[in-house]
Design a protein around this motif. Structure first.
Motif, PDB file in Angstrom:
ATOM      1  N   TYR A 130      12.167   3.766  -3.349  1.00  0.00           N
ATOM      2  CA  TYR A 130      11.297   4.683  -4.083  1.00  0.00           C
ATOM      3  C   TYR A 130      12.180   5.657  -4.864  1.00  0.00           C
ATOM      4  N   LEU A 131      12.109   5.602  -6.176  1.00  0.00           N
ATOM      5  CA  LEU A 131      13.035   6.339  -7.027  1.00  0.00           C
ATOM      6  C   LEU A 131      12.531   7.727  -7.390  1.00  0.00           C
ATOM      7  N   ARG A 132      11.234   7.874  -7.545  1.00  0.00           N
ATOM      8  CA  ARG A 132      10.662   9.190  -7.843  1.00  0.00           C
ATOM      9  C   ARG A 132       9.169   9.149  -7.571  1.00  0.00           C
ATOM     10  N   PRO A 133       8.539  10.300  -7.341  1.00  0.00           N
ATOM     11  CA  PRO A 133       7.107  10.313  -7.053  1.00  0.00           C
ATOM     12  C   PRO A 133       6.286   9.874  -8.271  1.00  0.00           C
ATOM     13  N   VAL A 134       5.150   9.258  -8.002  1.00  0.00           N
ATOM     14  CA  VAL A 134       4.202   8.864  -9.048  1.00  0.00           C
ATOM     15  C   VAL A 134       2.943   9.696  -8.858  1.00  0.00           C
ATOM     16  N   ILE A 135       2.596  10.518  -9.839  1.00  0.00           N
ATOM     17  CA  ILE A 135       1.494  11.444  -9.666  1.00  0.00           C
ATOM     18  C   ILE A 135       0.159  10.790 -10.032  1.00  0.00           C
ATOM     19  N   GLU A 136      -0.897  11.340  -9.464  1.00  0.00           N
ATOM     20  CA  GLU A 136      -2.254  10.869  -9.745  1.00  0.00           C
ATOM     21  C   GLU A 136      -2.526  10.917 -11.248  1.00  0.00           C
ATOM     22  N   GLY A 137      -3.177   9.866 -11.755  1.00  0.00           N
ATOM     23  CA  GLY A 137      -3.462   9.772 -13.178  1.00  0.00           C
ATOM     24  C   GLY A 137      -2.438   8.977 -13.957  1.00  0.00           C
ATOM     25  N   SER A 138      -1.321   8.632 -13.320  1.00  0.00           N
ATOM     26  CA  SER A 138      -0.303   7.820 -13.988  1.00  0.00           C
ATOM     27  C   SER A 138      -0.773   6.372 -14.089  1.00  0.00           C
ATOM     28  N   ARG A 139      -0.020   5.579 -14.838  1.00  0.00           N
ATOM     29  CA  ARG A 139      -0.288   4.143 -14.928  1.00  0.00           C
ATOM     30  C   ARG A 139       1.022   3.398 -14.703  1.00  0.00           C
ATOM     31  N   LEU A 140       1.020   2.527 -13.705  1.00  0.00           N
ATOM     32  CA  LEU A 140       2.228   1.780 -13.361  1.00  0.00           C
ATOM     33  C   LEU A 140       2.210   0.390 -13.998  1.00  0.00           C
ATOM     34  N   ASP A 141       3.348   0.004 -14.540  1.00  0.00           N
ATOM     35  CA  ASP A 141       3.554  -1.352 -15.037  1.00  0.00           C
ATOM     36  C   ASP A 141       4.632  -2.001 -14.178  1.00  0.00           C
ATOM     37  N   VAL A 142       4.407  -3.247 -13.759  1.00  0.00           N
ATOM     38  CA  VAL A 142       5.331  -3.929 -12.853  1.00  0.00           C
ATOM     39  C   VAL A 142       5.849  -5.212 -13.487  1.00  0.00           C
ATOM     40  N   ALA A 143       7.166  -5.396 -13.451  1.00  0.00           N
ATOM     41  CA  ALA A 143       7.802  -6.610 -13.944  1.00  0.00           C
ATOM     42  C   ALA A 143       8.372  -7.392 -12.773  1.00  0.00           C
ATOM     43  N   CYS A 144       8.243  -8.719 -12.825  1.00  0.00           N
ATOM     44  CA  CYS A 144       8.756  -9.612 -11.782  1.00  0.00           C
ATOM     45  C   CYS A 144       9.716 -10.596 -12.431  1.00  0.00           C
ATOM     46  N   GLU A 145      10.974 -10.597 -11.972  1.00  0.00           N
ATOM     47  CA  GLU A 145      12.021 -11.406 -12.599  1.00  0.00           C
ATOM     48  C   GLU A 145      12.683 -12.308 -11.557  1.00  0.00           C
ATOM     49  N   LEU A 146      12.780 -13.598 -11.868  1.00  0.00           N
ATOM     50  CA  LEU A 146      13.432 -14.546 -10.971  1.00  0.00           C
ATOM     51  C   LEU A 146      14.930 -14.282 -10.906  1.00  0.00           C
ATOM     52  N   LEU A 147      15.468 -14.204  -9.685  1.00  0.00           N
ATOM     53  CA  LEU A 147      16.906 -14.068  -9.484  1.00  0.00           C
ATOM     54  C   LEU A 147      17.529 -15.405  -9.109  1.00  0.00           C
ATOM     55  N   VAL A 148      17.029 -16.011  -8.051  1.00  0.00           N
ATOM     56  CA  VAL A 148      17.541 -17.304  -7.582  1.00  0.00           C
ATOM     57  C   VAL A 148      16.376 -18.109  -7.023  1.00  0.00           C
ATOM     58  N   ALA A 149      16.323 -19.400  -7.354  1.00  0.00           N
ATOM     59  CA  ALA A 149      15.302 -20.289  -6.801  1.00  0.00           C
ATOM     60  C   ALA A 149      15.968 -21.410  -6.027  1.00  0.00           C
ATOM     61  N   GLY A 150      15.608 -21.547  -4.752  1.00  0.00           N
ATOM     62  CA  GLY A 150      16.130 -22.627  -3.933  1.00  0.00           C
ATOM     63  C   GLY A 150      15.074 -23.671  -3.679  1.00  0.00           C
ATOM     64  N   ARG A 151      15.333 -24.566  -2.729  1.00  0.00           N
ATOM     65  CA  ARG A 151      14.370 -25.629  -2.440  1.00  0.00           C
ATOM     66  C   ARG A 151      13.074 -25.087  -1.867  1.00  0.00           C
ATOM     67  N   SER A 152      13.192 -24.111  -0.968  1.00  0.00           N
ATOM     68  CA  SER A 152      11.981 -23.596  -0.319  1.00  0.00           C
ATOM     69  C   SER A 152      11.736 -22.121  -0.576  1.00  0.00           C
ATOM     70  N   LEU A 153      12.788 -21.369  -0.911  1.00  0.00           N
ATOM     71  CA  LEU A 153      12.646 -19.928  -1.092  1.00  0.00           C
ATOM     72  C   LEU A 153      13.015 -19.504  -2.504  1.00  0.00           C
ATOM     73  N   GLY A 154      12.349 -18.472  -2.987  1.00  0.00           N
ATOM     74  CA  GLY A 154      12.674 -17.876  -4.276  1.00  0.00           C
ATOM     75  C   GLY A 154      12.923 -16.396  -4.105  1.00  0.00           C
TER      76      GLY A 154
END
Length: 237
Positions: free
Chosen positions: A42-66
Motif C-alpha cells: 500500500y503506497l498511499r491512502p485512497v480517499i473517498e470519492g477517488s476512482r481507481l484504475d488497475v492494470a494487470c501485466e504478465l510477468l512469467v507464464a509457466g505450464r500451470s502457473l502464471g
C-alpha cells in the motif's frame, strides 16, 4: 472502480481489504484463472470519492502457473501495487490440528466500528466477535465470523475479510492513535468457501512502530481455505 463510502473506513479512506479484493478480482478477470497467491504494498491512502484504475501485466507464464504484476492508480499516481500467482484450483487441503470451536455467527455480537454501525465498511461487511483476548499486547487474538453482503468470487471475499489485523491491533493496544497497513498477502488453499468465514486473527510480533499479524480463514468454521498476513505501521496516541 469508484471509491464509495461503503468501502471506506472511519477515516474516509479505502478499507485495505477492498483494495486487496479489487486486485484479486482484476487478476482473475484478466487471466481467466483462479488466484493462488497475492502480495500487495500500500503506497498511499485512497480517499473517498477517488476512482481507481488497475492494470494487470504478465510477468512469467509457466505450464500451470502464471505470475502477474498489478498496479492501482488514483489520478495517475500509484496507490498500491502487487504481484499475483494464478493457476489451477488446488486439491484437498491437509493441515495440522483442527478448527477453533466457537458459537455460530448468529449467536455472536457484531464487532465495533469506528464510524458506527450501518456506516462505512459495515454496510457491506457483517463481522461478529466469537471470542477475543484484547488489551494484552502481542498476545492478543480474536476469532471473528465474517461475510460479505454482496455477490463476489470466493477469492475476492477472502481478500476483503482478511483485513482484520488492524482491528486486533487497536483492541490489543488501546493507546494507539492510528494503524496503517504497509503490506498484505493472501494465500488461497482451495476448496469451496461458505457464506460465513471464521477468521482466526493473531499477532506475530511488534517491534517499535511495526507490527505483523496473521489470519487463518476457515470456511463455515470447518475447512481451512486461506491464510493472510499483514504488516502495519503503528502511531502512538
Amino acid at each position: 472502480m469508484p471509491v464509495g463510502s461503503e468501502i471506506c473506513s472511519a477515516t474516509g479512506t479505502l478499507f485495505g481489504g477492498w483494495g486487496l479484493g479489487l486486485l484479486a478480482d482484476v487478476a482473475q478477470r484478466s487471466t481467466g484463472r483462479r488466484l493462488s497467491d497475492l502480495s500487495v504494498s500500500y503506497l498511499r491512502p485512497v480517499i473517498e470519492g477517488s476512482r481507481l484504475d488497475v492494470a494487470c501485466e504478465l510477468l512469467v507464464a509457466g505450464r500451470s502457473l502464471g505470475h502477474y504484476r498489478l498496479t492501482a492508480t488514483d489520478g495517475g499516481l500509484p496507490a498500491f501495487a502487487g504481484t499475483a500467482v494464478v493457476g489451477p484450483a488446488p486439491g484437498p487441503v491437509d493441515y495440522g490440528g483442527g478448527p477453533p470451536r466457537v458459537p455460530p455467527p448468529w449467536d455472536c455480537p457484531e464487532r465495533s466500528y469506528g464510524s458506527g454501525p450501518g456506516t462505512g465498511t459495515s454496510v457491506l461487511l457483517d463481522v461478529r466477535c466469537a471470542r477475543e483476548e484484547a488489551g494484552v499486547g502481542v498476545a492478543g487474538s480474536a476469532l471473528l465470523w465474517a461475510r460479505v453482503r454482496c455477490d463476489a468470487a470466493d477469492e475476492v471475499r477472502l481478500a476483503v475479510v482478511s483485513d482484520h489485523v488492524p482491528y486486533l491491533l487497536r483492541r490489543s493496544f488501546p493507546r494507539l492513535a492510528r494503524v496503517t497497513t504497509v503490506s498484505a498477502s493472501l494465500r488461497v488453499l482451495g476448496g469451496p468457501v461458505a457464506d460465513w468465514i471464521l477468521l482466526d486473527v493473531s499477532l506475530v510480533a511488534c517491534a517499535e512502530r511495526t507490527a505483523v499479524g496473521r489470519v487463518a480463514m476457515w470456511s463455515g468454521g470447518t475447512a481451512l481455505v486461506a491464510v493472510a498476513e499483514q504488516t502495519a505501521r503503528l502511531t502512538q496516541g
